[in-house]
Every structure is written in structure tokens, then in C-alpha cells.
Design a protein around this motif. Structure first.
Motif, PDB file in Angstrom:
ATOM      1  N   UNK A 227       0.851  -1.191   0.000  1.00 17.56           N
ATOM      2  CA  UNK A 227       0.000   0.000   0.000  1.00 17.56           C
ATOM      3  C   UNK A 227       0.883   1.236   0.000  1.00 17.56           C
ATOM      4  N   UNK A 228       0.504   2.229  -0.794  1.00 17.42           N
ATOM      5  CA  UNK A 228       1.270   3.476  -0.787  1.00 17.42           C
ATOM      6  C   UNK A 228       1.290   4.090   0.605  1.00 17.42           C
ATOM      7  N   UNK A 229       0.196   3.919   1.352  1.00 15.33           N
ATOM      8  CA  UNK A 229       0.110   4.398   2.727  1.00 15.33           C
ATOM      9  C   UNK A 229       0.006   3.176   3.636  1.00 15.33           C
ATOM     10  N   UNK A 230       0.888   3.104   4.627  1.00 16.49           N
ATOM     11  CA  UNK A 230       0.929   1.921   5.481  1.00 16.49           C
ATOM     12  C   UNK A 230      -0.393   1.634   6.167  1.00 16.49           C
ATOM     13  N   UNK A 231      -1.203   2.659   6.366  1.00 12.20           N
ATOM     14  CA  UNK A 231      -2.474   2.478   7.062  1.00 12.20           C
ATOM     15  C   UNK A 231      -3.404   1.536   6.299  1.00 12.20           C
ATOM     16  N   UNK A 232      -3.231   1.439   4.990  1.00 11.11           N
ATOM     17  CA  UNK A 232      -4.096   0.568   4.195  1.00 11.11           C
ATOM     18  C   UNK A 232      -3.751  -0.904   4.269  1.00 11.11           C
ATOM     19  N   UNK A 233      -2.631  -1.252   4.877  1.00 12.46           N
ATOM     20  CA  UNK A 233      -2.192  -2.645   4.919  1.00 12.46           C
ATOM     21  C   UNK A 233      -3.089  -3.514   5.796  1.00 12.46           C
ATOM     22  N   UNK A 234      -3.595  -2.970   6.882  1.00 12.91           N
ATOM     23  CA  UNK A 234      -4.423  -3.774   7.778  1.00 12.91           C
ATOM     24  C   UNK A 234      -5.685  -4.260   7.079  1.00 12.91           C
ATOM     25  N   UNK A 235      -6.272  -3.411   6.233  1.00 10.21           N
ATOM     26  CA  UNK A 235      -7.469  -3.824   5.496  1.00 10.21           C
ATOM     27  C   UNK A 235      -7.142  -4.922   4.492  1.00 10.21           C
ATOM     28  N   UNK A 236      -6.019  -4.783   3.786  1.00 10.96           N
ATOM     29  CA  UNK A 236      -5.616  -5.822   2.836  1.00 10.96           C
ATOM     30  C   UNK A 236      -5.356  -7.142   3.549  1.00 10.96           C
ATOM     31  N   UNK A 237      -4.739  -7.066   4.707  1.00  7.34           N
ATOM     32  CA  UNK A 237      -4.472  -8.277   5.487  1.00  7.34           C
ATOM     33  C   UNK A 237      -5.765  -8.975   5.871  1.00  7.34           C
ATOM     34  N   UNK A 238      -6.748  -8.225   6.316  1.00  3.21           N
ATOM     35  CA  UNK A 238      -8.019  -8.820   6.706  1.00  3.21           C
ATOM     36  C   UNK A 238      -8.718  -9.455   5.508  1.00  3.21           C
ATOM     37  N   UNK A 239      -8.621  -8.805   4.342  1.00  9.82           N
ATOM     38  CA  UNK A 239      -9.196  -9.393   3.137  1.00  9.82           C
ATOM     39  C   UNK A 239      -8.546 -10.736   2.826  1.00  9.82           C
ATOM     40  N   UNK A 240      -7.229 -10.804   2.961  1.00 11.54           N
ATOM     41  CA  UNK A 240      -6.537 -12.064   2.728  1.00 11.54           C
ATOM     42  C   UNK A 240      -6.994 -13.132   3.704  1.00 11.54           C
ATOM     43  N   UNK A 241      -7.066 -12.777   4.968  1.00 12.01           N
ATOM     44  CA  UNK A 241      -7.406 -13.756   5.995  1.00 12.01           C
ATOM     45  C   UNK A 241      -8.824 -14.284   5.841  1.00 12.01           C
ATOM     46  N   UNK A 242      -9.711 -13.488   5.270  1.00 12.33           N
ATOM     47  CA  UNK A 242     -11.109 -13.902   5.163  1.00 12.33           C
ATOM     48  C   UNK A 242     -11.488 -14.426   3.784  1.00 12.33           C
TER      49      UNK A 242
END
Length: 223
Positions: free
Chosen positions: A181-196
Motif C-alpha cells: 500500500x502506498x500508505x501503510x495504514x491501508x495494509x491492515x485492510x488488505x491483510x483482513x481481506x486475505x485472511x477472510x
């Protein structure tokens, strides 16, 4: 390598190691590969026949060594239909790329996002089975960069990359899932998408990051 040199020196080795005359279609494939990709080199990779005009019989058909991949520290074999793969640890040839152009697109996309904040997870899947998504909330699929060992999603500000990492030492395939993610704050959302949404066993935790040359941090961006 000149066309006439390839024509004069082309050879073949069958499944039992016997040298035979190279099939015409194999010679044509080596010439076409050398003319289009020979001499290309970037990021620890070199493309070209490099003085060897020999095809070898594999379970997938005739193939010739045409790429040196510094990431794998191993030669990549090119099939006559343009697919490419690697034979490791006495395992059969594993197809990694559906074409050389797809391989180049995958590396180009990685080069474009490699300095963005990212995090890594490890994914286990049955041998030979490509992971699938259960939903559709990822960034747009980057079809031109995706193949049997690279799955890419990219929307300009974020990216997800699933890369086959190990298929020869365990009874299952191991993939590395990278979120960018260009902004680190967006990584948590991507991680949750992967996990689910990814069907398989995803493990958040410390994973070796080949981009940073160190183990990734647990539950926070690698860089």
C-alpha cells in the motif's frame, strides 16, 4: 546467438539421457526465443540461450534452459509453447509462467511497488493447487502479470501478490502473500481481506522478506 549457429549446433536429449537430433519445432522455438529475449537482463536475471542450443525431454514436453533467475539461483526452462518453469530437488518440472511476457510483467509490477510499505503472510495449499479467492473485494486483477506461480491484484494505490515459494520440500505448496500500500495504514485492510477471502491456511507471522533481505515484522509493515 546467430540463427545459423543455433541451426548448426541444435541438439536434443531424450528421457533416458540419449542425445538425438533436435526436432524442427524445437529449433524454431529456440531461435524465436533468442531473437526476442536473448541478451535481456535485469534485477539478477539473464535471458538467452547462453551458448547452449539443446532441448531436454521433460514431463511437460521439450524444454531448453533459457533464463537464469537470481532469486531462485536456478535455471529456468522454457517449453516450446512459451511456458516456463523450474525443476528442483528431483521433482518434476513445475510450470511457473504461462509465457515469458507474463513473467516480465510480473517482475515489472513487483519493481513498481517493491518500495511501498508491505507485509507478508504464509499460505499453505494442496500440491499443484493455485489458491482461490472467496470474495471480490480485492484490488482489480492484474491479469497480464498473473500466472501459475504469481497472482497479482493492483489498483494504483494498493496491491496483493501471491507467489509460489516452495513446492519441493513439503507435502503441500507454500505461497508467500504480500500486501502493498502506498500508505501503510491501508495494509491492515488488505491483510483482513486475505485472511477472510483466500481459501487455504494463511499464517500471519514472521516470514523472510526477499525485498528487504530480513525477516518481516509480526503484525506490522515490513517497511
Amino acid at each position: 546467438m546467430p540463427v545459423d549457429w543455433i541451426n548448426r549446433n541444435a541438439g536434443a536429449v531424450d528421457r533416458v539421457g540419449v542425445e538425438i537430433q533436435a526436432p524442427d519445432e524445437a529449433v524454431e522455438a529456440m531461435i524465436a526465443f533468442e531473437q526476442r529475449y536473448g541478451g535481456l537482463g535485469v534485477n539478477g536475471m539473464e535471458y538467452g540461450l547462453d551458448g547452449e542450443a539443446t532441448v531436454y525431454c521433460t514431463a511437460e514436453g521439450w524444454a531448453f534452459p533459457g533464463i537464469w533467475d537470481g532469486d531462485w539461483t536456478w535455471g529456468v526452462e522454457v517449453l516450446l509453447d512459451g511456458r516456463a518453469g523450474i525443476t528442483l530437488a528431483d521433482k518434476p518440472l513445475r510450470i511457473l509462467n504461462r509465457s515469458i511476457d507474463q513473467r516480465l510483467e510480473a517482475h515489472a509490477l513487483l519493481a513498481a511497488v517493491r518500495h511501498w510499505p508491505h507485509l507478508l503472510l504464509e499460505l499453505a495449499s494442496p500440491q499443484g493447487i493455485v489458491p482461490v479467492l472467496a470474495g471480490a473485494d480485492f484490488p482489480s486483477p492484474a491479469n497480464e502479470a498473473s500466472g501459475p506461480a504469481d497472482l497479482w491484484w493492483f489498483d494504483g494505490v494498493s496491491a496483493v501478490h501471491l507467489r509460489l515459494n516452495n513446492w519441493w520440500t513439503r507435502d503441500h505448496d507454500v505461497w508467500i502473500a504480500r500486501c502493498f500500500s502506498k500508505e501503510a495504514i491501508g495494509l491492515s485492510q488488505l491483510k483482513e481481506l486475505l485472511l477472510t477471502q483466500v481459501i487455504g491456511s494463511l499464517v500471519p507471522g514472521e516470514v523472510w522478506c526477499s525485498l528487504c533481505c530480513r525477516f518481516s515484522a509480526v503484525d506490522r509493515p515490513c517497511s
